[in-house]
Motif scaffolding. Structure first.
Motif, PDB file in Angstrom:
ATOM      1  N   ALA A 100     -44.719 -30.233  -9.072  1.00  0.00           N
ATOM      2  CA  ALA A 100     -44.519 -31.148 -10.194  1.00  0.00           C
ATOM      3  C   ALA A 100     -43.052 -31.080 -10.630  1.00  0.00           C
ATOM      4  O   ALA A 100     -42.233 -31.891 -10.233  1.00  0.00           O
ATOM      5  CB  ALA A 100     -45.462 -30.791 -11.339  1.00  0.00           C
ATOM      6  N   SER A 101     -42.693 -30.074 -11.397  1.00  0.00           N
ATOM      7  CA  SER A 101     -41.301 -29.869 -11.793  1.00  0.00           C
ATOM      8  C   SER A 101     -41.095 -28.390 -12.055  1.00  0.00           C
ATOM      9  O   SER A 101     -42.044 -27.618 -12.172  1.00  0.00           O
ATOM     10  CB  SER A 101     -40.947 -30.682 -13.043  1.00  0.00           C
ATOM     11  N   THR A 104     -42.900 -26.972 -15.235  1.00  0.00           N
ATOM     12  CA  THR A 104     -44.347 -27.029 -15.380  1.00  0.00           C
ATOM     13  C   THR A 104     -44.996 -25.747 -14.897  1.00  0.00           C
ATOM     14  O   THR A 104     -44.457 -25.061 -14.028  1.00  0.00           O
ATOM     15  CB  THR A 104     -44.931 -28.220 -14.600  1.00  0.00           C
TER      16      THR A 104
END
Length: 373
Positions: A100-101, A104
């Motif tokens: 995701a990033s 996260t």
């Protein structure tokens, strides 16, 4: 572990120090990992994905070649460690999933690669290292009993060279797989020194001929001459003709006087109880071979040096140790070299490569031969 010019230390998620080098993933079917890279990282995402996959494949091939099949075995049969029929097994299957990033929480992934992207936890570990680290393998949390350790592998923006990036990747993945510092070439605690050297011949390799994980039969290893006197002051830098220790060694071995010799070591037989070698001296068109026989030094325990797993099981107060390399070996051996001249006392050690110490009787001093690339 931090890969830096000064070596490294454990990013172990708060575990006891004995567990710091544990294999991260035990008894898991397979481990999903994901890859994140900073926009400014000097390599496209597809190439980073290829390098990570290549690094995993090299380690799996290495373990296969040495018979490290992932099945746990007791540390010593006579000791009250994990029994022989233990079902602990290293997880050696890894596959990529999307990330995701960087901010996260972990989702599907159990291992997150971050290229040039930092994180508060990563920054906290970096502050403890006075050198500028190139990479870090760090457990996010540690669970020695649950056999599952989420974590990060962080690689700095230190180069655009794929070979150098892969070399640091191999080092950090090695820690995830339980390989301690100095267990093999790529796990050198001074890994950054290899990255700064001009030659790229050994970059991206787990082991080299001069620094193998274990001695291999019939492989010739070149040795360079490095002479020491009793105060351990090196007498390197002289030619063979000018070095009195080398001259005395050649005389004691009953070798013809030559300007210099190319020296090689070849293992002919090896077990946990004995090593048989050939020591080859080559000059011009002449090869002289001496036989050597070695036994383990009694002060060195026969212990597997590869991946291990230490834990305290629920309800117990004793440490238990599990190993995944079935072959125990010594790191130091003593014996003799015999041939055309008088027998010479000798010692053979594995320490960042192969080191052969030969006693020179006429001078009552020792000469050191080290493996060379």
């Amino acid at each position: 572990m931090l890969a830096s010019s000064a070596g490294g230390w454990s990013g172990n998620g708060g575990e006891p120090i004995r567990m710091a080098n544990n294999v991260w993933f035990i008894n898991q079917e397979q481990i999903p990992y994901c890859i994140l890279a900073a926009d400014s990282y000097p390599m496209p995402a597809a190439e980073l994905s290829r390098l990570v996959r290549s690094a995993f494949d090299k380690w799996i091939s290495f373990f296969t070649d040495y018979g490290i099949d992932g099945l746990g075995r007791s540390f010593f049969p006579a000791q009250p460690f994990v029994p022989h029929d233990s079902k602990l097994r290293m997880t050696l299957k890894f596959f990529e999933v999307p990330c995701a990033s960087a901010d996260t929480p972990f989702a599907k992934e159990k291992l997150r690669f971050q290229f040039g992207l930092t994180h508060p936890l990563i920054e906290a570990y970096r502050t403890f290292n006075p050198e500028e680290p190139l990479g870090l393998a760090m457990k996010k949390s540690a669970d020695g009993r649950g056999l599952m350790n989420h974590g990060y592998i962080w690689i700095d923006r230190f180069t655009a060279d794929p070979l150098r990036i892969e070399h640091v990747l191999l080092h950090e993945i090695g820690h995830v797989l339980g390989m301690p510092h100095n267990s093999v070439y790529v796990m050198d605690e001074d890994v950054a020194t290899h990255l700064s050297e001009g030659s790229q011949a050994a970059l991206g390799m787990i082991q080299t001929l001069s620094w193998p994980y274990r001695l291999q039969t019939n492989a010739r290893i070149g040795l360079s001459l490095e002479a020491y006197n009793r105060t351990n002051i090196p007498t390197q830098g002289r030619s063979c003709q000018e070095n009195p220790l080398l001259t005395a060694l050649i005389r004691d071995l009953d070798l013809p006087a030559r300007p210099c010799y190319d020296v090689g070591l070849r293992t002919t037989q090896m077990s946990s109880e004995a090593i048989q070698i050939q020591l080859e001296f080559t000059s011009e068109d002449r090869v002289t071979i001496y036989q050597g026989s070695f036994q383990p030094l009694p002060v060195h325990e026969l212990t597997p040096k590869g991946p291990k797993f230490f834990t305290i099981l629920p309800g117990e107060k004793k440490w238990r140790a599990q190993v995944f390399d079935p072959i125990p070996v010594s790191e130091a051996w003593q014996g003799n070299i015999v041939g055309y001249g008088r027998p010479l006392a000798a010692q053979l050690t594995m320490a960042k490569g192969i080191i052969l110490h030969l006693h020179v009787p006429t001078l009552n001093k020792w000469i050191t031969l080290r493996s060379r690339s």
